[in-house]
Write a protein that holds these residues in place. Structure first.
Motif, PDB file in Angstrom:
ATOM      1  N   ALA A 123      37.700 -96.438 -29.753  1.00  0.00           N
ATOM      2  CA  ALA A 123      36.617 -97.103 -29.027  1.00  0.00           C
ATOM      3  C   ALA A 123      35.396 -97.365 -29.908  1.00  0.00           C
ATOM      4  CB  ALA A 123      36.203 -96.263 -27.819  1.00  0.00           C
ATOM      5  N   HIS A 124      35.407 -96.845 -31.135  1.00  0.00           N
ATOM      6  CA  HIS A 124      34.299 -97.099 -32.051  1.00  0.00           C
ATOM      7  C   HIS A 124      34.423 -98.510 -32.610  1.00  0.00           C
ATOM      8  CE1 HIS A 124      31.718 -96.756 -35.610  1.00  0.00           C
ATOM      9  NE2 HIS A 124      31.177 -95.697 -35.033  1.00  0.00           N
ATOM     10  N   LYS A 125      33.315 -99.221 -32.664  1.00  0.00           N
ATOM     11  CA  LYS A 125      33.334-100.632 -33.082  1.00  0.00           C
ATOM     12  C   LYS A 125      34.016-100.825 -34.427  1.00  0.00           C
ATOM     13  CE  LYS A 125      30.341-104.672 -33.722  1.00  0.00           C
ATOM     14  NZ  LYS A 125      28.954-105.188 -33.682  1.00  0.00           N
ATOM     15  N   GLU A 126      33.783 -99.906 -35.362  1.00  0.00           N
ATOM     16  CA  GLU A 126      34.347-100.039 -36.711  1.00  0.00           C
ATOM     17  C   GLU A 126      35.687 -99.334 -36.858  1.00  0.00           C
ATOM     18  OE1 GLU A 126      32.950-102.019 -38.810  1.00  0.00           O
ATOM     19  OE2 GLU A 126      31.240-102.373 -37.490  1.00  0.00           O
ATOM     20  N   GLY A 127      36.166 -98.710 -35.794  1.00  0.00           N
ATOM     21  CA  GLY A 127      37.435 -97.998 -35.890  1.00  0.00           C
ATOM     22  C   GLY A 127      37.315 -96.771 -36.769  1.00  0.00           C
ATOM     23  N   LEU A 128      38.321 -96.529 -37.604  1.00  0.00           N
ATOM     24  CA  LEU A 128      38.303 -95.367 -38.484  1.00  0.00           C
ATOM     25  C   LEU A 128      37.448 -95.663 -39.714  1.00  0.00           C
ATOM     26  CD1 LEU A 128      39.534 -92.501 -38.804  1.00  0.00           C
ATOM     27  CD2 LEU A 128      41.324 -93.552 -40.206  1.00  0.00           C
ATOM     28  N   LEU A 129      36.502 -94.792 -39.981  1.00  0.00           N
ATOM     29  CA  LEU A 129      35.577 -94.952 -41.094  1.00  0.00           C
ATOM     30  C   LEU A 129      36.006 -94.081 -42.279  1.00  0.00           C
ATOM     31  CD1 LEU A 129      32.281 -94.696 -39.011  1.00  0.00           C
ATOM     32  CD2 LEU A 129      33.291 -96.784 -39.959  1.00  0.00           C
ATOM     33  N   PRO A 130      35.652 -94.453 -43.508  1.00  0.00           N
ATOM     34  CA  PRO A 130      36.039 -93.679 -44.692  1.00  0.00           C
ATOM     35  C   PRO A 130      35.138 -92.463 -44.893  1.00  0.00           C
ATOM     36  CG  PRO A 130      34.789 -95.589 -45.365  1.00  0.00           C
ATOM     37  CD  PRO A 130      34.970 -95.717 -43.871  1.00  0.00           C
ATOM     38  N   LEU A 131      35.169 -91.554 -43.941  1.00  0.00           N
ATOM     39  CA  LEU A 131      34.281 -90.397 -43.964  1.00  0.00           C
ATOM     40  C   LEU A 131      34.918 -89.166 -44.591  1.00  0.00           C
ATOM     41  CD1 LEU A 131      32.758 -90.720 -40.378  1.00  0.00           C
ATOM     42  CD2 LEU A 131      31.775 -91.486 -42.547  1.00  0.00           C
ATOM     43  N   SER A 132      36.210 -89.221 -44.838  1.00  0.00           N
ATOM     44  CA  SER A 132      36.909 -88.066 -45.395  1.00  0.00           C
ATOM     45  C   SER A 132      38.086 -88.547 -46.222  1.00  0.00           C
ATOM     46  CB  SER A 132      37.420 -87.159 -44.265  1.00  0.00           C
ATOM     47  OG  SER A 132      38.407 -87.843 -43.497  1.00  0.00           O
ATOM     48  N   GLN A 133      38.580 -87.664 -47.062  1.00  0.00           N
ATOM     49  CA  GLN A 133      39.786 -87.992 -47.818  1.00  0.00           C
ATOM     50  C   GLN A 133      40.926 -88.339 -46.870  1.00  0.00           C
ATOM     51  OE1 GLN A 133      41.362 -85.798 -51.468  1.00  0.00           O
ATOM     52  NE2 GLN A 133      42.572 -84.841 -49.832  1.00  0.00           N
ATOM     53  N   THR A 134      41.040 -87.576 -45.785  1.00  0.00           N
ATOM     54  CA  THR A 134      42.102 -87.821 -44.812  1.00  0.00           C
ATOM     55  C   THR A 134      42.021 -89.221 -44.249  1.00  0.00           C
ATOM     56  OG1 THR A 134      41.963 -85.472 -44.237  1.00  0.00           O
ATOM     57  CG2 THR A 134      43.238 -86.884 -42.770  1.00  0.00           C
ATOM     58  N   ALA A 135      40.811 -89.646 -43.891  1.00  0.00           N
ATOM     59  CA  ALA A 135      40.633 -90.996 -43.343  1.00  0.00           C
ATOM     60  C   ALA A 135      40.972 -92.055 -44.380  1.00  0.00           C
ATOM     61  CB  ALA A 135      39.207 -91.180 -42.852  1.00  0.00           C
ATOM     62  N   MET A 136      40.545 -91.846 -45.612  1.00  0.00           N
ATOM     63  CA  MET A 136      40.798 -92.842 -46.651  1.00  0.00           C
ATOM     64  C   MET A 136      42.284 -92.968 -46.960  1.00  0.00           C
ATOM     65  SD  MET A 136      37.520 -92.455 -49.233  1.00  0.00           S
ATOM     66  CE  MET A 136      37.219 -90.695 -49.041  1.00  0.00           C
ATOM     67  N   LEU A 137      43.041 -91.900 -46.761  1.00  0.00           N
ATOM     68  CA  LEU A 137      44.490 -91.972 -46.931  1.00  0.00           C
ATOM     69  C   LEU A 137      45.147 -92.780 -45.811  1.00  0.00           C
ATOM     70  CD1 LEU A 137      45.236 -88.312 -48.060  1.00  0.00           C
ATOM     71  CD2 LEU A 137      45.562 -90.378 -49.440  1.00  0.00           C
ATOM     72  N   MET A 191      50.895 -89.359 -37.639  1.00  0.00           N
ATOM     73  CA  MET A 191      50.022 -89.032 -36.512  1.00  0.00           C
ATOM     74  C   MET A 191      49.115 -87.860 -36.843  1.00  0.00           C
ATOM     75  SD  MET A 191      49.003 -89.918 -33.503  1.00  0.00           S
ATOM     76  CE  MET A 191      50.261 -90.911 -32.671  1.00  0.00           C
ATOM     77  N   TYR A 192      49.636 -86.882 -37.552  1.00  0.00           N
ATOM     78  CA  TYR A 192      48.790 -85.738 -37.917  1.00  0.00           C
ATOM     79  C   TYR A 192      47.602 -86.209 -38.759  1.00  0.00           C
ATOM     80  CZ  TYR A 192      47.006 -81.466 -39.862  1.00  0.00           C
ATOM     81  OH  TYR A 192      46.143 -80.453 -40.230  1.00  0.00           O
ATOM     82  N   PHE A 193      47.862 -87.033 -39.763  1.00  0.00           N
ATOM     83  CA  PHE A 193      46.779 -87.524 -40.609  1.00  0.00           C
ATOM     84  C   PHE A 193      45.780 -88.350 -39.795  1.00  0.00           C
ATOM     85  CE2 PHE A 193      49.345 -86.155 -44.112  1.00  0.00           C
ATOM     86  CZ  PHE A 193      48.468 -85.983 -45.176  1.00  0.00           C
ATOM     87  N   LEU A 194      46.276 -89.209 -38.906  1.00  0.00           N
ATOM     88  CA  LEU A 194      45.387 -90.049 -38.110  1.00  0.00           C
ATOM     89  C   LEU A 194      44.542 -89.209 -37.156  1.00  0.00           C
ATOM     90  CD1 LEU A 194      44.346 -92.803 -37.273  1.00  0.00           C
ATOM     91  CD2 LEU A 194      46.390 -93.084 -35.831  1.00  0.00           C
ATOM     92  N   MET A 195      45.159 -88.214 -36.531  1.00  0.00           N
ATOM     93  CA  MET A 195      44.403 -87.364 -35.606  1.00  0.00           C
ATOM     94  C   MET A 195      43.406 -86.484 -36.344  1.00  0.00           C
ATOM     95  SD  MET A 195      44.941 -88.122 -32.553  1.00  0.00           S
ATOM     96  CE  MET A 195      43.866 -86.771 -32.075  1.00  0.00           C
ATOM     97  N   LYS A 196      43.780 -85.954 -37.493  1.00  0.00           N
ATOM     98  CA  LYS A 196      42.841 -85.128 -38.263  1.00  0.00           C
ATOM     99  C   LYS A 196      41.660 -85.975 -38.736  1.00  0.00           C
ATOM    100  CE  LYS A 196      43.074 -81.440 -39.111  1.00  0.00           C
ATOM    101  NZ  LYS A 196      42.431 -80.265 -38.484  1.00  0.00           N
ATOM    102  N   ALA A 197      41.929 -87.191 -39.197  1.00  0.00           N
ATOM    103  CA  ALA A 197      40.848 -88.083 -39.614  1.00  0.00           C
ATOM    104  C   ALA A 197      39.924 -88.407 -38.447  1.00  0.00           C
ATOM    105  CB  ALA A 197      41.429 -89.363 -40.201  1.00  0.00           C
ATOM    106  N   SER A 198      40.509 -88.607 -37.276  1.00  0.00           N
ATOM    107  CA  SER A 198      39.707 -88.914 -36.087  1.00  0.00           C
ATOM    108  C   SER A 198      38.839 -87.727 -35.694  1.00  0.00           C
ATOM    109  CB  SER A 198      40.632 -89.290 -34.923  1.00  0.00           C
ATOM    110  OG  SER A 198      41.355 -90.467 -35.207  1.00  0.00           O
ATOM    111  N   GLU A 199      39.411 -86.544 -35.746  1.00  0.00           N
ATOM    112  CA  GLU A 199      38.650 -85.326 -35.418  1.00  0.00           C
ATOM    113  C   GLU A 199      37.461 -85.172 -36.367  1.00  0.00           C
ATOM    114  OE1 GLU A 199      39.269 -80.453 -35.435  1.00  0.00           O
ATOM    115  OE2 GLU A 199      40.997 -81.783 -35.706  1.00  0.00           O
ATOM    116  N   ILE A 200      37.704 -85.376 -37.652  1.00  0.00           N
ATOM    117  CA  ILE A 200      36.621 -85.260 -38.637  1.00  0.00           C
ATOM    118  C   ILE A 200      35.537 -86.304 -38.368  1.00  0.00           C
ATOM    119  CG2 ILE A 200      36.048 -85.526 -41.085  1.00  0.00           C
ATOM    120  CD1 ILE A 200      38.916 -84.408 -41.654  1.00  0.00           C
ATOM    121  N   GLN A 201      35.950 -87.528 -38.024  1.00  0.00           N
ATOM    122  CA  GLN A 201      34.967 -88.585 -37.759  1.00  0.00           C
ATOM    123  C   GLN A 201      34.092 -88.248 -36.564  1.00  0.00           C
ATOM    124  OE1 GLN A 201      36.117 -92.659 -38.264  1.00  0.00           O
ATOM    125  NE2 GLN A 201      35.016 -93.337 -36.443  1.00  0.00           N
TER     126      GLN A 201
END
Length: 252
Positions: A123-137, A191-201
């Protein structure tokens, strides 16, 4: 192995039984990580063979109840081939999962969740942001699909597949997350990587303005992410051992 489990296993190929065990394990792991949504959302897997059948959860069962023998087998039109535990499939689950399975032959497994952090990021306008190594992967693997209402309209399948393209992760806007893998292990790892990245964001944005890495670092991590799915070769056996240590009956 119980007599009932042995009977069910004898009714199918060994290849199907192995996929059933992996898919049941994925349901249990989703529950273990707290990503379930009561009896809603679905994980599915393609049954080996030429028939284009796939496995999905018995509608009305909690994820921590699902076993290999309880899974329902359906064809590409959603018709039940093997009733499993309940002979009942959620039509919304059929719409989303059948779309991907029918469009992508290599899609051995499709996972869809409504977990809170994943929905928040969708629901975030920019979706997943590069805030962590996990997200960038994850960034190079992500696609987006706009919300159209509860997924009961079969016409939505074409649009969903088009939006997914050849990606292995999707943010279903205002709805949840979806991952695709050649098998259950790969789809779960995505899914694990996507959920962990989302949690960190979600946690990071709750602290105020975030610190962003350089574009060079983002690009480097993107290049390094191309073989992300291969991590499942290490993660999946370890996750199955985890279930066995806690005494899960997923394989029955």
């Amino acid at each position: 192995m119980t007599e009932a489990t042995a009977t069910r296993q004898s009714q199918m190929s060994q290849a199907e039984w192995e996929v059933r065990k992996d898919l049941a394990a994925a349901y249990r792991l989703v529950a273990l990580y707290g990503w379930e949504d009561l009896v809603f959302t679905h994980l599915s897997a393609r049954v080996p063979g030429p028939e284009h059948h796939f496995l999905i959860n018995p509608y009305g069962w909690l994820f921590d109840e699902i076993t290999a023998s309880s899974l329902i087998k359906v064809d590409s039109e959603g018709e039940i081939v093997d009733p499993g535990a309940t002979n009942r499939v959620n039509p919304a689950g059929f719409t989303i999962h059948s779309a991907v399975h029918m469009a992508r032959e290599e899609a051995g497994a499709v996972l869809h969740l409504h977990a809170a952090d994943g929905v928040a990021v969708s629901a975030h306008k920019e979706g997943l942001l590069p805030l962590s190594q996990t997200a960038m992967l994850c960034l190079d693997h992500i696609s987006f699909h706009d919300y159209e209402g509860v997924a009961l309209n079969l016409d939505e399948r074409e649009r969903l597949v088009k939006d997914l393209g050849d990606k292995n992760m999707m943010l279903l806007r205002n709805h949840g997350t979806l991952t695709v893998g050649k098998d259950v292990a790969e789809a779960f790892t995505y899914m694990y990587f996507l959920m962990k990245a989302s949690e960190i964001q979600v946690r990071t944005l709750g602290q105020g303005e975030p610190y962003l890495p350089s574009q060079a670092a983002i690009d480097t991590t993107s290049d390094q992410s191309k073989q992300l799915g291969m991590a499942s070769q290490l993660t999946w056996p370890a996750l199955l051992r985890k279930l066995e240590r806690i005494g899960s009956d997923y394989a029955t």
